[in-house]
Design a protein around this motif. Structure first.
Motif, PDB file in Angstrom:
ATOM      1  N   UNK A 729       0.818  -1.211   0.000  1.00  0.00           N
ATOM      2  CA  UNK A 729       0.000   0.000   0.000  1.00  0.00           C
ATOM      3  C   UNK A 729       0.856   1.268   0.000  1.00  0.00           C
ATOM      4  N   UNK A 730       2.169   1.109   0.050  1.00  0.00           N
ATOM      5  CA  UNK A 730       3.027   2.281  -0.141  1.00  0.00           C
ATOM      6  C   UNK A 730       3.201   2.554  -1.629  1.00  0.00           C
ATOM      7  N   UNK A 731       3.009   1.505  -2.434  1.00  0.00           N
ATOM      8  CA  UNK A 731       3.213   1.625  -3.888  1.00  0.00           C
ATOM      9  C   UNK A 731       1.894   1.556  -4.645  1.00  0.00           C
ATOM     10  N   UNK A 732       1.003   0.721  -4.158  1.00  0.00           N
ATOM     11  CA  UNK A 732      -0.319   0.644  -4.761  1.00  0.00           C
ATOM     12  C   UNK A 732      -1.226   1.522  -3.907  1.00  0.00           C
ATOM     13  N   UNK A 733      -1.520   2.705  -4.437  1.00  0.00           N
ATOM     14  CA  UNK A 733      -2.149   3.718  -3.593  1.00  0.00           C
ATOM     15  C   UNK A 733      -3.669   3.641  -3.656  1.00  0.00           C
ATOM     16  N   UNK A 734      -4.279   3.506  -2.497  1.00  0.00           N
ATOM     17  CA  UNK A 734      -5.743   3.530  -2.425  1.00  0.00           C
ATOM     18  C   UNK A 734      -6.181   4.931  -2.020  1.00  0.00           C
ATOM     19  N   UNK A 735      -7.345   5.356  -2.498  1.00  0.00           N
ATOM     20  CA  UNK A 735      -7.826   6.668  -2.088  1.00  0.00           C
ATOM     21  C   UNK A 735      -8.134   6.714  -0.591  1.00  0.00           C
ATOM     22  N   UNK A 736      -7.801   7.800   0.031  1.00  0.00           N
ATOM     23  CA  UNK A 736      -8.134   8.002   1.444  1.00  0.00           C
ATOM     24  C   UNK A 736      -9.267   9.032   1.525  1.00  0.00           C
ATOM     25  N   UNK A 737      -9.626   9.354   2.735  1.00  0.00           N
ATOM     26  CA  UNK A 737     -10.672  10.357   2.955  1.00  0.00           C
ATOM     27  C   UNK A 737     -10.281  11.709   2.354  1.00  0.00           C
ATOM     28  N   UNK A 738      -8.988  11.923   2.139  1.00  0.00           N
ATOM     29  CA  UNK A 738      -8.534  13.226   1.649  1.00  0.00           C
ATOM     30  C   UNK A 738      -8.731  13.383   0.137  1.00  0.00           C
ATOM     31  N   UNK A 739      -8.681  12.288  -0.594  1.00  0.00           N
ATOM     32  CA  UNK A 739      -8.843  12.390  -2.054  1.00  0.00           C
ATOM     33  C   UNK A 739     -10.307  12.389  -2.462  1.00  0.00           C
ATOM     34  N   UNK A 740     -11.165  11.937  -1.555  1.00  0.00           N
ATOM     35  CA  UNK A 740     -12.580  11.801  -1.934  1.00  0.00           C
ATOM     36  C   UNK A 740     -13.351  13.062  -1.563  1.00  0.00           C
ATOM     37  N   UNK A 741     -14.169  13.543  -2.479  1.00  0.00           N
ATOM     38  CA  UNK A 741     -15.016  14.677  -2.126  1.00  0.00           C
ATOM     39  C   UNK A 741     -16.274  14.173  -1.421  1.00  0.00           C
ATOM     40  N   UNK A 742     -17.143  15.084  -1.103  1.00  0.00           N
ATOM     41  CA  UNK A 742     -18.446  14.702  -0.596  1.00  0.00           C
ATOM     42  C   UNK A 742     -19.328  14.426  -1.810  1.00  0.00           C
TER      43      UNK A 742
END
Ligand code: FES
Ligand code: FES
Lengths: 812, 175
Positions: A729-742
């Protein structure tokens, strides 16, 4: 977003008639209902595979290959076996002895369980160490000495068919190249004619990169072969417990009645947990060998590097149109990277899944696709990550091509779509490649999305932002991206669809107990979709029994009827239909019993939710609960009517259901860094009537996040030696709460005409529909016709410099 | 090595290998399987629990490092079977689907609410940014925390005037 109240998130057009509430406050039938399963998860009382603990249980770990292509000259396990606490070490040779070193894949290919001859992808399973605990097993695994002889690897699908490409599947007699199949659909001649007659033709190459579903829970199993009874119980992370049971029986030659597959709580699946993995087989063999239960839980690297990936489609699309933007044809040539074994899970008849639905939501007569699949030195898989059997790739292709055409014609992409969308009166509509779309009102959904977005105002704002950028006042640009998708879900009609010969129909059983409480047994398996709630609501809707009085049993092959499981958004369209059908059967039987009790003719009775009553005399009637008691009592029933109130069915869907939707993504792109921020995401979905709107919206939210992940972050890239560059997960990046809008959700409701309750399925809609909206938005911002996903800052930057990045290979 | 750790209010003493991870200690030694594990690299937060009132990714801490400290896990959040406001918020707002990330999300969310009883959306998003969820798209988790803030997150009152303390992400506090 307002988080200060509890707003209905939808701009809903659903029927808002008041639903009666049960004593517990739940809707009797469809409506927003809190989930039954939450109580255990919120207390940390879920029961996932890794939580299963059996007396004497051992742990197995897999030793994986460090390189992508290498002959194994020898394996020395003696030092590992000497470690205190180690019970057994399995290798390909051990498995060969019991005929299990290779297993069939879901596409009728074969896959190595533990390597016997050569390694074909990095991370492939080489040995399985069984010890008292994981720490000891890991220690011992490091003591296994493997003599690898490295071979040149095929990491680039485009090189797989080169004359000098190394042969990957030399295990298959007579094979001389890396081609798996060539497959086509549509009418080539008609399509060629449409292109010859076209005013405008736009051609674009694009890659849907290799991604991974990466559920939070990795794959694993606990196998226990009871040496006394000969019964094998497997607790395993499967989306398809019944299919797994049958496959274990076929593969291992074990009697099927002695195999019980239990799929307890599953920590997300998204297609990752459809197939059978070597680790599962090893835990079974391990239990047979040691006589003890053996647990195997893969680590994250193992999950990302070896289990079912998704996509990896190199596509070249061509779209034809008139000068005024009437689309007249679409053709596509695909190079599909299937990895080292063809392990795709999909109906047998369709080697490229449902990709040939690529004509999408538009009206044109001519289309043709050709798909060529190749082996490479990468992990097998290919249908996973909520893709509806490759409709994800198809929707991406057509929605990118439409945007490319809009760019060519200098036409607004919303206008171009509106002009070409199928019209409501065209349904049922047969596509140029043979799909029969059941129902839809596409322009209404698109208009709704445009209205919710405030499309024109957004375009005005975009022009202002662009002007400031052009004047050198700002580095920011703004993008507006659209996509319109049609999915085909609920596979599928038996005569067309099977997996390894197993038809895709689903069983269901419903029993009403004497006191009127019910138990429903379903063949599909929840991985978070909330089946214990929604399936109770289906029965509740049809029988008027409060949902809290209905227990839903799933995920245990000894206690549920046969069916093919949950993937391809098939639970509601197939198993949900089965639940409705058994409910109707109960209702019909209740009518006869109630009539007997009321001493009238069944035809004189009328149904209202939860009760049969005498037409014209509503006070004379019997609730379903009263009928249930009578059914189990001493009431003399008419000739041919059995007692009790039970029913069962097997539902064979007459067609797929076709959910659809219109999505709009607004992005802000910093041209100085290439960084993309998704500002707004508007999603209008039509999945027919919503059994539980709260759950439907949750499904959509999750899929939209997937879309942002794939469009902007997620990729499994390789270097030229086949080394996996996305194994954590350092290389295969999943979206976190910060990348997702409302998220901003809307809905339209177009029932499926052939489904007993009209519902269409929604689990994958947003994953399918959202990536092109995000990509279209970013490219709209930077004014570049095409660049491949994921649009990382580097990829955006490079696209703006006119030298797009090849995102799947680190070869530069 | 013998360790004594106060877990959910009860002191437990065990003889453990020095290399045993705290996540394995609570799961395997104590049977508290609510704390999950989901990555090799301290990225996912499924293993989040509290050590001395601070969220910690327990896959990245040895059990022996917790010797003499207190640990709180998701199993301790409810009182007498009654869900606490944050748990209730997750249920009300559909803040969980498969439930695998949920214990970690709850432990991070509760920590935030204890310090900032009325966090806004941006604050919540930042606080949970070290916890991955593959199912929910995060929106309903944000709403769940807000629900708790609005429905008497009891523990907020108990916190002193520290309510404005800096909000760090759980990544930072475990670094
Ligand atoms: S298990 Fe992923 S951060 Fe601890
Ligand atoms: S609810 Fe499944 S990972 Fe968050």
């Amino acid at each position: 977003m307002t988080t200060t109240d509890n707003p209905p998130q939808s701009d809903t057009e659903a029927d808002t008639t008041e639903v009666p509430l049960s004593d517990a406050g739940n809707p009797i039938g469809f409506g927003r209902m809190l989930r039954k399963e939450d109580a255990r998860f919120l207390r940390g009382q879920g029961n996932y595979v890794d939580d299963v603990r059996l007396p004497g249980m051992l742990t197995g770990v897999i030793l994986r290959a460090p390189m992508a292509h290498a002959r194994i000259n020898s394996i020395d396990t003696s030092a590992a076996e000497a470690v205190d606490g180690v019970h057994a070490v399995l290798t390909g040779e051990t498995l060969e002895g019991v005929g299990l070193s290779w297993m069939p894949t879901l596409s009728n290919d074969t896959q190595s369980v533990l390597v016997t001859d050569k390694v074909r992808f990095q991370g492939q399973e080489v040995a399985f160490v069984i010890a008292d605990d994981e720490y000891i097993a890991q220690d011992a695994a490091q003591r296994i000495v493997v003599d690898y002889e490295p071979l040149p690897a095929v990491a680039d699908a485009k090189q797989a068919l080169a004359d000098d490409a190394p042969l990957i599947r030399d295990d298959v007699e007579g094979r001389t190249d890396n081609k798996i199949y060539d497959w086509e659909a549509g009418n080539k001649d008609e399509t060629d004619r449409a292109f010859a007659d076209a005013d405008v033709v736009v051609r674009q190459e694009m890659l849907y990169p290799r991604t991974h579903p990466a559920p939070m829970e990795t794959c694993g199993s606990v196998a226990h072969m009871d040496p006394v009874t000969g019964k094998l119980v497997i607790w395993t992370t499967t989306q398809a417990p019944h299919a797994h049971r049958t496959l274990y029986a076929l593969v291992a030659g074990l009697p099927e009645h002695k195999i019980q597959v239990i799929s307890p709580d599953i920590g997300g699946g998204f297609g990752n947990k459809v197939g059978i993995y070597p680790g599962y087989v090893c835990s079974v063999v391990g239990s047979i060998v040691t006589g003890k239960p053996v647990k195997w839980m893969e680590d994250r690297a193992g999950n990302l590097m070896s289990t079912s990936f998704a996509r990896d489609y190199h596509m070249t699309g061509e779209i034809a149109s008139t000068a005024d933007g009437t689309i007249t044809g679409l053709r596509v040539d695909v190079l599909a990277d299937h990895g080292a074994f063809n392990g795709v899970a999909q109906p047998t008849k369709y080697p490229a899944g449902f990709f040939h639905i690529f004509t999408g939501s538009y009206d044109y007569g001519a289309a043709h696709c050709n798909v060529r699949a190749v082996y490479t030195n990468k992990a097998p898989g290919g249908v996973a990550y909520a893709c509806s059997f490759r409709i994800t790739e198809a929707v991406y292709l057509v929605e990118r091509m439409v945007d490319c055409l809009a760019d060519e014609l200098d036409m607004d992409p919303a206008e171009l779509r509106m002009k070409n969308l199928l019209q409501p009166e065209q349904f049922p509509y047969t596509t140029p490649t043979g799909w029969e779309y059941d129902s839809g009102d596409y322009p209404r959904a698109l208009q709704k999305a445009l209205d919710m977005a405030g499309y024109e105002a957004l375009r005005d704002e975009q022009a202002d932002v662009r002007a400031a950028y052009d004047n050198g006042e700002s580095t920011m640009l703004m993008g507006i991206g659209l996509s319109f998708f049609t999915e085909g879900v609920g596979a599928g009609p038996r005569k067309h669809m099977d997996i390894l010969g197993l038809g895709m129909a689903d069983g269901c059983e419903l029993r009403i107990h004497p006191t009127g409480k019910a138990i429903l047994r379903i063949s599909v398996q929840s991985q978070g979709q909330g089946h214990e709630t929604t399936f109770a609501q289906i029965v509740s809707q049809e029988l008027g029994i409060p949902p809290e009085d209905i227990e839903v049993v799933h995920g245990d092959t000894d206690n549920t009827p046969f069916g093919l499981g949950t993937y391809g958004s098939r639970s509601t369209p197939v198993s949900g239909a089965a639940a409705a059908v058994v409910s109707h059967r109960i209702r019909d039987k209740a009518r006869i019993i109630a009539a007997t009790a009321l001493e009238c003719d069944p035809d004189d009775l009328e149904w209202e939710p939860g009760r049969w009553f005498v037409r014209g005399a509503p006070e004379q009637g019997q609730t379903i609960q009263e009928t249930a008691f009578a059914a189990h009592g001493s009431l003399e029933l008419p000739e041919g009517v059995e007692g009790h109130l039970d029913a069962q069915t097997v539902y064979n869907p007459p067609n797929l259901t076709y959910p659809f939707g219109a999505y709009i993504c607004v992005t802000d792109v910093d041209t100085a860094t290439g960084e993309v921020k998704v500002r707004r995401f508007i999603a209008v979905d039509d999945c027919g009537p919503r059994i539980n709107p709260m759950i439907v919206e949750g499904q959509v939210h999750g899929g939209l996040a997937d879309g942002i992940g794939m469009a902007l972050m997620e990729v499994m890239a390789f270097d030229r030696d086949g080394n996996h560059l996305g194994g954590s997960f350092m290389d295969y990046l999943l979206p976190t709460s910060m990348e997702c809008p409302s998220w901003e959700l809307g809905e339209t409701v177009t029932p499926s005409p052939h489904h007993p309750i009209g519902v269409k399925g929604v689990g994958e809609s947003a994953t399918v529909g959202s990536p092109p909206a995000v990509v279209n938005s970013v490219l709209d911002a930077i004014g570049v016709r095409h660049a491949d996903m994921p649009l990382t800052p580097a990829a955006v930057w490079r696209a703006m410099q006119g030298s797009p990045l090849r995102t799947d290979l680190a070869i530069e | 090595m013998e360790v004594t750790i106060t877990v959910n209010g009860t002191a437990v003493t065990r003889d453990v290998e020095p290399r045993m991870l705290l996540v394995h200690f609570v799961r395997d030694e104590l049977g508290l399987t609510g704390t999950h594990w989901a990555c090799d690299t301290t990225n996912c937060g499924a293993c989040t629990l509290w050590v001395d009132d601070t969220p910690v990714k327990s896959c990245t801490m040895l059990a022996v490092m917790a010797d003499g400290h207190t640990v709180r896990t998701v199993e301790d959040l409810d009182t007498g079977g009654q869900l606490n406001p944050l748990q209730e918020g997750f249920m009300q707002e559909h803040g969980l689907q498969c439930g695998f990330c949920t214990p970690g999300m709850l432990m991070t969310g509760q920590w935030l609410l204890d310090r900032d009883p009325d966090p806004d959306e941006a604050t919540i998003r930042e606080a949970i940014s070290g916890n991955l969820c593959r199912c929910t798209g995060y929106e309903n988790i944000v709403r769940a925390v807000r629900w708790a803030a609005e429905h008497g997150n009891g523990e907020a009152e108990a916190t002193d005037d520290d309510a404005s303390a800096d909000v760090e992400t759980s990544d930072e506090v475990t670094a």
